[in-house]
Design a protein around this motif. Structure first.
Motif, PDB file in Angstrom:
ATOM      1  N   ALA A 121       1.021  -1.290   0.179  1.00  0.00           N
ATOM      2  CA  ALA A 121      -0.043   0.100   0.039  1.00  0.00           C
ATOM      3  C   ALA A 121       0.975   1.210   0.039  1.00  0.00           C
ATOM      4  CB  ALA A 121      -0.855   0.033   1.249  1.00  0.00           C
ATOM      5  N   LYS A 133      -1.410   6.785   5.069  1.00  0.00           N
ATOM      6  CA  LYS A 133      -1.754   6.745   6.574  1.00  0.00           C
ATOM      7  C   LYS A 133      -0.652   5.952   7.596  1.00  0.00           C
ATOM      8  CE  LYS A 133      -5.922   4.757   7.875  1.00  0.00           C
ATOM      9  NZ  LYS A 133      -7.286   5.178   7.974  1.00  0.00           N
ATOM     10  N   GLU A 135       2.368   1.652  -3.373  1.00  0.00           N
ATOM     11  CA  GLU A 135       1.185   2.034  -4.315  1.00  0.00           C
ATOM     12  C   GLU A 135       0.479   3.490  -3.935  1.00  0.00           C
ATOM     13  OE1 GLU A 135      -1.100  -1.422  -4.306  1.00  0.00           O
ATOM     14  OE2 GLU A 135       0.367  -2.557  -5.080  1.00  0.00           O
ATOM     15  N   ARG A 136       1.154   4.267  -2.881  1.00  0.00           N
ATOM     16  CA  ARG A 136       0.721   5.376  -2.342  1.00  0.00           C
ATOM     17  C   ARG A 136      -0.717   5.323  -2.422  1.00  0.00           C
ATOM     18  NH1 ARG A 136       4.757   9.007  -2.659  1.00  0.00           N
ATOM     19  NH2 ARG A 136       6.505   8.265  -3.643  1.00  0.00           N
ATOM     20  N   THR A 137      -1.308   4.216  -2.091  1.00  0.00           N
ATOM     21  CA  THR A 137      -2.917   4.265  -1.553  1.00  0.00           C
ATOM     22  C   THR A 137      -3.177   4.957  -0.433  1.00  0.00           C
ATOM     23  OG1 THR A 137      -3.153   2.407  -0.185  1.00  0.00           O
ATOM     24  CG2 THR A 137      -2.989   2.045  -2.496  1.00  0.00           C
ATOM     25  N   PRO A 138      -4.643   5.500  -0.063  1.00  0.00           N
ATOM     26  CA  PRO A 138      -4.682   6.183   1.171  1.00  0.00           C
ATOM     27  C   PRO A 138      -4.481   5.421   2.488  1.00  0.00           C
ATOM     28  CG  PRO A 138      -6.711   6.145  -0.300  1.00  0.00           C
ATOM     29  CD  PRO A 138      -5.870   5.462  -1.069  1.00  0.00           C
ATOM     30  N   LEU A 139      -4.398   3.984   2.439  1.00  0.00           N
ATOM     31  CA  LEU A 139      -3.916   3.308   3.542  1.00  0.00           C
ATOM     32  C   LEU A 139      -2.386   3.535   3.695  1.00  0.00           C
ATOM     33  CD1 LEU A 139      -4.260   0.979   5.835  1.00  0.00           C
ATOM     34  CD2 LEU A 139      -3.816  -0.433   3.534  1.00  0.00           C
ATOM     35  N   GLY A 140      -1.770   3.275   2.321  1.00  0.00           N
ATOM     36  CA  GLY A 140      -0.384   3.553   2.327  1.00  0.00           C
ATOM     37  C   GLY A 140       0.157   4.851   3.145  1.00  0.00           C
ATOM     38  N   ASP A 198     -10.451  -8.102   4.821  1.00  0.00           N
ATOM     39  CA  ASP A 198     -10.787  -7.997   3.342  1.00  0.00           C
ATOM     40  C   ASP A 198      -9.936  -9.330   2.406  1.00  0.00           C
ATOM     41  OD1 ASP A 198     -12.100  -5.630   3.552  1.00  0.00           O
ATOM     42  OD2 ASP A 198     -10.641  -4.348   2.669  1.00  0.00           O
TER      43      ASP A 198
END
Ligand code: ADP
Ligand code: ADP
Length: 216
Positions: free
Chosen positions: A38, A48, A41-46, A70
């Motif tokens: 995460a 955070k 991939e710079r997701t919102p989770l990552g 999930d």
């Protein structure tokens, strides 16, 4: 089979989970790997969790339980080996309840026992391959000649200060999970020192003793 590997950072959970997954067709579910993916991939989770991982702090339970839920749903609660989860007593309580509610109880926990001194030497010389996920050790499990050492990563949380902090977090928050697991699931403790193959043989032996080879 539904299995969890337990132990301090650097105990060899990832190494042994990969071998079990390969040999017994289990899904390898590593919360650390999910968080690192995460972050990459710079997701919102990552975004955070990035600073927590770098500092060796635990990600909050609700966030961590959510990503495990999930992944478990994606594999339909089938055969898996958990690596790095549960790491707190509330995570352990949530996991056992969640699996029971989905008719998929945890079959066993295997705890890898490795002294802190060994863990520090293992983590400071750990290198990982971000492409393949392979885990190496510069002395005990060196990368093969066809792997370019430049492509390997020395994790930021494998630097001395973060290692020390992760060990403190382990003793404060994760070690108490042992008593909870011993009370609620089949719990096997094995010596995590010796060669990678020796540890693998001990893991397989306790599982065969518990369930028979076909049951792994
Ligand atoms: P964990 O997932 O528990 O943090 P890893 O599987 O990533 O542990 O292993 C930590 C480091 O120790 C890696 O560099 C790995 O190659 C090395 N290692 C794993 N098992 C052994 C072993 N039995 N003896 C020596 N080093 C090991
Ligand atoms: P280790 O080599 O210490 O076993 P992991 O790859 O399992 O490392 O975890 C790396 C980091 O990811 C942890 O230090 C923590 O920040 C986060 N993390 C992984 N699993 C959990 C978890 N179950 N609960 C909270 N944070 C976690």
């Amino acid at each position: 089979m539904r299995l969890a590997l337990f132990g301090p950072p650097g105990a060899g959970k990832g190494t042994q989970a990969k071998r079990l997954a390969r040999d017994h067709d289990l899904t390898h579910l590593s919360t650390g790997d999910l968080f690192r993916a995460a972050i990459r991939e710079r997701t919102p989770l990552g975004l955070k969790v990035a600073s927590l991982l770098e500092a060796g702090e635990l990600v909050p339970d609700d966030v961590t339980n959510g990503i495990v839920a999930d992944r478990l749903a994606q594999i339909d609660y089938g055969s898996f080996v958990l690596d790095g989860f549960p790491r707190t007593v509330p995570q352990a309580e949530w996991l056992l309840d969640h699996l029971a509610a989905n008719d998929a109880p945890l079959d066993a926990v295997v705890s890898l026992v490795v002294p802190d001194e060994d863990v520090v030497g293992r983590l400071s010389r750990r290198r990982t391959d971000p492409e393949t996920g392979a885990i190496y050790h510069l002395d005990f499990n060196p990368p093969p000649a066809d792997v370019d050492p430049e492509t390997l990563v020395h994790r930021p949380d494998d630097q001395p200060e973060a290692i020390r902090h992760r060990l403190e977090v382990y003793h404060e928050e994760t070690a108490p999970v042992e008593a909870y697991l011993r009370e609620h699931v089949r719990y096997h403790e094995i010596d995590g020192t010796g060669s990678l193959a020796e540890v693998q043989a001990r893991v397989t032996d306790v599982l065969v003793e518990d369930r028979g080879l076909a049951g792994i």
